[in-house]
Design an enzyme around this catalytic site. Structure first.
Site, short mmCIF file in Angstrom:
data_model
loop_
_atom_site.label_atom_id
_atom_site.label_comp_id
_atom_site.label_asym_id
_atom_site.label_seq_id
_atom_site.Cartn_x
_atom_site.Cartn_y
_atom_site.Cartn_z
N LYS A 186 0.82 -1.21 0.00
CA LYS A 186 0.00 0.00 0.00
C LYS A 186 0.86 1.27 0.00
O LYS A 186 2.06 1.22 0.30
CB LYS A 186 -0.93 -0.02 1.22
CG LYS A 186 -1.96 -1.16 1.16
CD LYS A 186 -2.97 -1.04 2.29
CE LYS A 186 -3.98 -2.15 2.24
NZ LYS A 186 -5.00 -1.99 3.30
N TYR A 245 -12.60 -1.65 -3.52
CA TYR A 245 -13.08 -1.79 -2.14
C TYR A 245 -14.60 -1.65 -2.03
O TYR A 245 -15.11 -1.35 -0.95
CB TYR A 245 -12.38 -0.77 -1.24
CG TYR A 245 -10.97 -1.18 -0.84
CD1 TYR A 245 -10.75 -2.31 -0.06
CD2 TYR A 245 -9.86 -0.44 -1.23
CE1 TYR A 245 -9.47 -2.69 0.32
CE2 TYR A 245 -8.58 -0.82 -0.86
CZ TYR A 245 -8.39 -1.95 -0.08
OH TYR A 245 -7.12 -2.33 0.30
N PHE A 303 -15.29 3.77 7.39
CA PHE A 303 -13.92 4.11 6.98
C PHE A 303 -13.73 4.12 5.47
O PHE A 303 -12.63 4.37 4.98
CB PHE A 303 -12.91 3.15 7.63
CG PHE A 303 -13.13 1.68 7.33
CD1 PHE A 303 -12.70 1.12 6.13
CD2 PHE A 303 -13.75 0.86 8.26
CE1 PHE A 303 -12.89 -0.22 5.86
CE2 PHE A 303 -13.95 -0.50 7.99
CZ PHE A 303 -13.51 -1.03 6.78
N ARG A 313 -2.29 -14.54 4.37
CA ARG A 313 -2.97 -13.79 5.43
C ARG A 313 -2.29 -14.01 6.78
O ARG A 313 -2.23 -13.11 7.61
CB ARG A 313 -4.47 -14.13 5.46
CG ARG A 313 -5.15 -13.59 4.19
CD ARG A 313 -6.62 -13.84 4.17
NE ARG A 313 -7.36 -13.08 5.17
CZ ARG A 313 -7.71 -11.81 5.05
NH1 ARG A 313 -7.36 -11.12 3.99
NH2 ARG A 313 -8.41 -11.22 5.99
N THR A 339 -5.29 -7.10 10.69
CA THR A 339 -5.53 -5.78 10.07
C THR A 339 -4.93 -4.66 10.91
O THR A 339 -4.31 -3.73 10.39
CB THR A 339 -7.06 -5.54 9.94
OG1 THR A 339 -7.63 -6.62 9.21
CG2 THR A 339 -7.36 -4.23 9.24
N ARG A 354 2.63 -6.74 8.83
CA ARG A 354 1.97 -5.56 9.41
C ARG A 354 2.59 -5.18 10.76
O ARG A 354 2.69 -4.00 11.09
CB ARG A 354 0.47 -5.81 9.52
CG ARG A 354 -0.22 -5.66 8.15
CD ARG A 354 -1.62 -6.15 8.20
NE ARG A 354 -2.39 -5.83 6.99
CZ ARG A 354 -3.52 -6.43 6.67
NH1 ARG A 354 -4.02 -7.38 7.45
NH2 ARG A 354 -4.16 -6.09 5.57
N ASN A 362 -2.03 0.19 6.72
CA ASN A 362 -1.52 -1.08 7.24
C ASN A 362 -0.64 -1.86 6.26
O ASN A 362 -0.59 -3.08 6.30
CB ASN A 362 -2.68 -1.93 7.79
CG ASN A 362 -3.65 -2.36 6.73
OD1 ASN A 362 -3.55 -1.93 5.58
ND2 ASN A 362 -4.60 -3.21 7.09
N HIS A 382 -2.28 -5.37 1.56
CA HIS A 382 -3.59 -6.02 1.41
C HIS A 382 -3.36 -7.43 0.91
O HIS A 382 -2.42 -7.66 0.14
CB HIS A 382 -4.45 -5.26 0.39
CG HIS A 382 -5.64 -6.03 -0.08
ND1 HIS A 382 -6.83 -6.07 0.62
CD2 HIS A 382 -5.81 -6.85 -1.15
CE1 HIS A 382 -7.69 -6.85 -0.02
NE2 HIS A 382 -7.09 -7.34 -1.10
N GLU A 424 -9.67 -10.22 -7.76
CA GLU A 424 -8.70 -9.14 -7.52
C GLU A 424 -7.50 -9.23 -8.47
O GLU A 424 -6.97 -8.21 -8.90
CB GLU A 424 -8.25 -9.18 -6.06
CG GLU A 424 -9.40 -8.80 -5.12
CD GLU A 424 -9.02 -8.83 -3.64
OE1 GLU A 424 -7.85 -9.12 -3.31
OE2 GLU A 424 -9.90 -8.53 -2.81
P1 CMP Z 1 -7.40 -4.48 3.58
O1 CMP Z 1 -6.89 -5.84 3.86
O2 CMP Z 1 -6.88 -3.79 2.38
O3 CMP Z 1 -9.00 -4.50 3.49
C1 CMP Z 1 -9.81 -3.41 3.81
C2 CMP Z 1 -9.04 -2.27 4.40
O4 CMP Z 1 -9.81 -1.34 5.11
C3 CMP Z 1 -8.07 -2.81 5.46
O5 CMP Z 1 -7.05 -3.55 4.86
C4 CMP Z 1 -7.68 -1.53 6.16
O6 CMP Z 1 -6.70 -0.79 5.44
C5 CMP Z 1 -9.00 -0.78 6.13
N1 CMP Z 1 -9.73 -0.94 7.39
C6 CMP Z 1 -10.32 -2.02 7.87
N2 CMP Z 1 -10.91 -1.78 9.06
C7 CMP Z 1 -10.68 -0.48 9.32
C8 CMP Z 1 -11.03 0.40 10.38
N3 CMP Z 1 -11.76 -0.03 11.41
N4 CMP Z 1 -10.62 1.66 10.32
C9 CMP Z 1 -9.91 2.11 9.25
N5 CMP Z 1 -9.55 1.32 8.21
C10 CMP Z 1 -9.93 0.06 8.25
#
Ligand code: CMP
Length: 142
Positions: A9, A49, A57, A85, A91, A102, A112, A115, A126
């Protein structure tokens, strides 16, 4: 063996962690089948997304994912979807196990670092979002 999609990212690219993250993935026995730098448009980020469009968010996530270049990559490996994963961690980096991508590189739950697809079905979707079959076939043949 199966195949999954990861995106390094904008936070991790900007911080100069691209090489270290790819190295960690290769050392975890993933093979990179496609990789490129992309700067996502708003439309692309919203579409990628879309499943989160009702979440509070979502707007901020789209803003972040369009804030700079990212690096989508196709990874092959044994049990690739679920194993990736595990290797990237939770996350929220505060909840990610020590040594995960992460835990090492993420700044926050949103910023984070990486993905990963959450199921083989989503991995197919994807991968198709970023790479054509011809690009992947070309790489497979090579
Ligand atoms: P990703 O695995 O890319 O999938 C969805 C993304 O949303 C996740 O990683 C985070 O970057 C973001 N995300 C998920 N939960 C939250 C949250 N509670 N607040 C902010 N960002 C979030």
């Amino acid at each position: 063996m199966n195949r999954t999609l990861a995106i390094i990212k904008p936070d991790a690219v900007e911080a100069g962690h691209l090489g270290a993250i790819i190295q960690q993935l290769e050392e975890a026995s993933f093979r990179v089948r496609a990789v490129s730098m992309r700067h996502l448009t708003r439309e692309q980020a919203e579409s990628f997304y879309a499943v989160h469009s009702e979440r509070p968010f979502y707007g901020s996530l789209v803003e972040f994912m369009t804030s700079g270049p990212c690096a989508p990559m196709v990874l092959d490996g044994e049990d690739a979807v679920s194993r990736l994963r595990t290797v990237i961690g939770a996350t929220d980096p505060n909840e990610a196990e020590e040594g995960t991508v992460r835990e090492r590189f993420a700044e926050s739950k949103e910023r984070n670092a990486i993905h990963a697809s959450d199921s083989p079905e989503n991995a197919r979707r994807e991968i198709g979002f970023f790479y054509s079959e011809a690009e992947l076939l070309g790489l497979k043949a090579g």
